[in-house]
Motif scaffolding. Structure first.
Motif, mmCIF file in Angstrom:
data_model
loop_
_atom_site.group_PDB
_atom_site.id
_atom_site.type_symbol
_atom_site.label_atom_id
_atom_site.label_comp_id
_atom_site.label_asym_id
_atom_site.label_seq_id
_atom_site.Cartn_x
_atom_site.Cartn_y
_atom_site.Cartn_z
ATOM 1 N N PRO A 1 0.871 -1.053 -0.005
ATOM 2 C CA PRO A 1 0.001 0.148 0.064
ATOM 3 C C PRO A 1 0.744 1.501 -0.185
ATOM 4 N N GLY A 2 0.489 2.264 -0.867
ATOM 5 C CA GLY A 2 1.097 3.499 -0.964
ATOM 6 C C GLY A 2 2.435 3.415 -1.524
ATOM 7 N N GLN A 3 2.941 2.535 -2.184
ATOM 8 C CA GLN A 3 4.251 2.392 -2.803
ATOM 9 C C GLN A 3 4.175 2.432 -4.354
ATOM 10 N N SER A 4 3.161 1.921 -4.973
ATOM 11 C CA SER A 4 2.986 1.623 -6.455
ATOM 12 C C SER A 4 3.065 3.111 -7.085
ATOM 13 N N LEU A 5 3.271 3.155 -8.347
ATOM 14 C CA LEU A 5 3.330 4.253 -9.356
ATOM 15 C C LEU A 5 1.708 4.882 -9.413
ATOM 16 N N LEU A 6 0.672 3.789 -9.621
ATOM 17 C CA LEU A 6 -0.480 4.298 -9.700
ATOM 18 C C LEU A 6 -0.872 5.048 -8.482
ATOM 19 N N GLN A 7 -0.634 4.676 -7.139
ATOM 20 C CA GLN A 7 -1.110 5.042 -5.883
ATOM 21 C C GLN A 7 -0.400 6.531 -5.466
ATOM 22 N N VAL A 8 0.985 6.517 -5.855
ATOM 23 C CA VAL A 8 1.828 7.619 -5.400
ATOM 24 C C VAL A 8 1.557 8.945 -6.468
ATOM 25 N N LEU A 9 1.190 8.583 -7.788
ATOM 26 C CA LEU A 9 0.973 9.837 -8.841
ATOM 27 C C LEU A 9 -0.445 9.706 -8.995
ATOM 28 N N LYS A 10 -1.292 8.964 -8.205
ATOM 29 C CA LYS A 10 -2.886 8.967 -8.224
ATOM 30 C C LYS A 10 -3.127 9.126 -9.853
ATOM 31 N N LEU A 11 -2.813 7.686 -10.355
ATOM 32 C CA LEU A 11 -3.320 7.334 -11.623
ATOM 33 C C LEU A 11 -4.452 6.506 -11.774
ATOM 34 N N SER A 12 -5.534 7.110 -11.299
ATOM 35 C CA SER A 12 -6.784 6.372 -11.431
ATOM 36 C C SER A 12 -7.592 6.624 -12.646
ATOM 37 N N GLY A 13 -8.507 5.711 -12.977
ATOM 38 C CA GLY A 13 -9.388 5.913 -14.277
ATOM 39 C C GLY A 13 -8.464 5.540 -15.247
ATOM 40 N N ASN A 14 -8.483 6.411 -16.372
ATOM 41 C CA ASN A 14 -8.133 6.358 -17.625
ATOM 42 C C ASN A 14 -6.509 6.872 -17.689
ATOM 43 N N ARG A 15 -6.077 7.598 -16.585
ATOM 44 C CA ARG A 15 -4.780 8.425 -16.351
ATOM 45 C C ARG A 15 -3.606 7.708 -16.917
ATOM 46 N N TYR A 16 -3.648 6.188 -16.702
ATOM 47 C CA TYR A 16 -2.409 5.628 -17.040
ATOM 48 C C TYR A 16 -2.479 5.294 -18.423
ATOM 49 N N ASN A 17 -3.784 5.106 -18.924
ATOM 50 C CA ASN A 17 -3.809 4.779 -20.356
ATOM 51 C C ASN A 17 -3.568 5.924 -21.270
ATOM 52 N N ILE A 18 -3.886 7.219 -20.541
ATOM 53 C CA ILE A 18 -3.481 8.566 -21.374
ATOM 54 C C ILE A 18 -1.715 8.646 -21.306
ATOM 55 N N VAL A 19 -1.318 8.347 -20.237
ATOM 56 C CA VAL A 19 0.076 8.652 -19.856
ATOM 57 C C VAL A 19 0.912 7.525 -20.952
ATOM 58 N N VAL A 20 0.297 6.643 -21.466
ATOM 59 C CA VAL A 20 0.904 5.608 -22.318
ATOM 60 C C VAL A 20 0.617 6.378 -23.753
ATOM 61 N N ALA A 21 -0.536 6.774 -24.047
ATOM 62 C CA ALA A 21 -0.707 7.383 -25.461
ATOM 63 C C ALA A 21 0.045 8.538 -25.703
ATOM 64 N N VAL B 1 -3.827 4.656 -29.880
ATOM 65 C CA VAL B 1 -5.345 3.873 -29.885
ATOM 66 C C VAL B 1 -5.279 2.817 -29.016
ATOM 67 N N ALA B 2 -4.096 2.049 -29.062
ATOM 68 C CA ALA B 2 -4.191 0.625 -28.036
ATOM 69 C C ALA B 2 -4.296 0.834 -26.688
ATOM 70 N N PRO B 3 -3.876 1.868 -25.921
ATOM 71 C CA PRO B 3 -3.964 1.867 -24.317
ATOM 72 C C PRO B 3 -5.313 2.131 -23.903
ATOM 73 N N PHE B 4 -6.340 2.561 -24.939
ATOM 74 C CA PHE B 4 -7.783 2.577 -24.494
ATOM 75 C C PHE B 4 -8.494 1.430 -24.867
#
Length: 485
Positions: free
Chosen positions: A55-75, A400-403
């Motif tokens: 808990p609290g150490q992953s990239l998704l949690q530290v940078l708050k990459l919720s929802g489609n934010r990770y997909n946008i980062v890739v795209a 396209v692919a990330p989404f």
């Protein structure tokens, strides 16, 4: 005395010696650079699931990459990456391969190191945009670079060594992520920050090495004797790109882009690239969706990459050996299609994991395909466009692919799997069309004196399409190659 008869034992012996020396001087640097490139570009796939069990150490949690934010980062990476790919290929010829490839590597190494310091979603987006600018042109540039050194029926094997570095990078990425998962928090850095640091430093070092040691062209290769340099340049024939070609020709560029071959190859490459990106960025996610987490999930990404390594090299080597392209491309695509079907329809973990093994091997089709494409154009400008522009269009699939794999579709991600399956089927259909129009031979598709830079192979079947070209390439001129040291 330089041998001129390709059927003589003296000629064959000299050609084998030169090809071996080229491989020893070029391929280790090329493969190592692409391994590092792919580690840096796709480390987000491993970083996304790294320390997810803490808990609290992953990239998704530290940078708050919720929802489609990770997909946008890739795209967002692919927007500048696509825009700058073709100009980069022209710059490679203008500035010389060693200097331009070194510039690319040092640039992305700096950006990767900077990514370790981001503290927000916005900061990560900015770094990904700059990484796209920095890395643009690397893959098509290497593909064009190899065309200066190797004949069409030699390219797929060399391109496969280069591309198989992707599989090695994937396996290394999994190993690095597995090890780093245990040092998260050391030095006041999270595990994902350590990955960016450990994968950014090698790019800087190898970039400097390439600047000084990567040979540019056969005509200037210091590891060859004067006689070998002349032979190395002449053996390529009239269609191959050369150091002495013009840096730019507007008419050739327009004619190349207007041809049906350009768009047919671009369409298929776009379709296949969706599958490449699906595994590169979501392979670890698909494995996590089977119920594995943390270090175990990272370790399970290694086997698919090892399988892909042998599939890529084996299929490409046999394609060169038999001087045949379409059957090898279609065979590999069929295996990838089976992989998506297994992932979408099978519920058991063993069957789905086999599916991951198969989709990881998309490059087993891509490499013979790229080699096939390079034999449909002649000269440096057309080759630059055939590699740079077609690959740029294909890489727009990265937007396209990330989404196709939103977190809302977990754990099965059926939308993405079936969409990628559709793209693979489209690729098979288009490859059948190219087979009909261009024939199956790996060689150039017309006589070197036809006056066309976008070659016509409509009448080709097997090796018959290359008779004129082979005849022309055997007639060596008496001019000497001027070499500057």
């Amino acid at each position: 005395m330089i041998p001129t008869d390709p059927n003589s034992e003296e000629y064959k012996a000299m050609e084998r010696r030169i090809v071996r020396k080229q491989g020893e001087a070029i391929m280790p640097l090329v493969c190592l650079s692409y391994l590092i490139n792919y580690l840096d570009r796709t480390n987000l796939g491993n970083v996304r699931t790294l320390n997810s069990d803490k808990p609290g150490q992953s990239l998704l949690q530290v940078l708050k990459l919720s929802g489609n934010r990770y997909n946008i980062v890739v795209a967002v990476f692919f927007v500048p990456y696509v825009l700058f790919e073709f100009p980069s290929n022209i710059a490679l010829k203008y500035f010389s391969p060693s200097k331009w490839i070194a510039r690319i590597m040092v640039s992305w190494g700096i950006v990767t190191l900077c990514t370790a310091s981001v503290t927000s979603y916005t900061g990560l987006i900015i770094c990904r945009v700059f990484l796209g600018v920095a890395e643009a042109g690397f893959f098509p540039g290497i593909m064009m670079y190899l065309c200066f050194w190797y004949k069409p029926n030699e390219r797929a094997t060399r391109m496969s060594f280069f591309s198989a570095s992707i599989a090695v990078a994937g396996a290394c990425g999994g190993l690095i992520a597995y090890g780093v998962s245990f040092i998260s928090g050391k030095g006041h850095l999270y595990g994902w920050q350590w990955i960016f640091i450990l994968e950014g430093i090698p790019a800087l070092i190898i970039g400097v090495v390439i600047f000084f040691y990567l040979p540019d062209f056969p005509e200037t290769a210091k590891f060859l004797t004067a006689e070998e340099r002349e032979f190395a340049a002449r053996r390529m024939g009239d269609n191959a790109p050369k150091m002495t070609d013009a840096h730019w020709d507007t008419k050739v560029a327009i004619d190349t882009v207007k041809s049906w071959q350009f768009w047919s190859f671009a369409l298929q490459y776009f379709a296949m690239t969706n599958s490449l990106n699906a595994f590169a960025y979501f392979g670890p996610t698909l494995i996590t969706a089977m119920g594995f987490k943390g270090a175990q999930a990272q370790a399970l990404t290694i086997a698919p990459n090892v399988f892909a390594f042998f599939a890529i090299i084996g299929n490409s080597w046999h394609s060169d050996r038999t001087k045949e392209r379409p059957l090898h491309i279609i065979g590999a695509l069929t295996m990838v299609a089976v992989g998506y079907i297994l992932l979408a329809t099978v519920k058991g973990i063993p069957g789905r994991y086999i599916g991951v093994l198969f989709i990881a091997s998309t490059n087993a089709a891509v490499i013979p395909f790229v080699a096939y494409r390079t034999a449909t154009v002649t000269g440096s400008v057309a080759t630059a466009i055939a590699t740079g522009s077609v690959i740029a269009i294909a890489n727009s699939a990265g937007i396209v692919a990330p989404f196709l794999f939103p977190s809302s579709n977990s754990p099965r991600y059926l939308m993405g799997l079936y969409t990628c399956l559709g793209f693979i089927i489209l690729s098979i259909i288009n490859q059948l069309f190219l087979w009909y129009m261009l024939g199956s031979s790996s060689e150039y598709k017309t006589s070197p004196n036809s006056g066309s830079n976008e070659l016509d192979g409509a009448s080709s079947t097997g090796g018959e399409d290359v008779k004129d070209r082979e005849k022309g390439s055997q007639e060596f001129s008496s001019s000497t190659v001027v070499v500057s040291h």
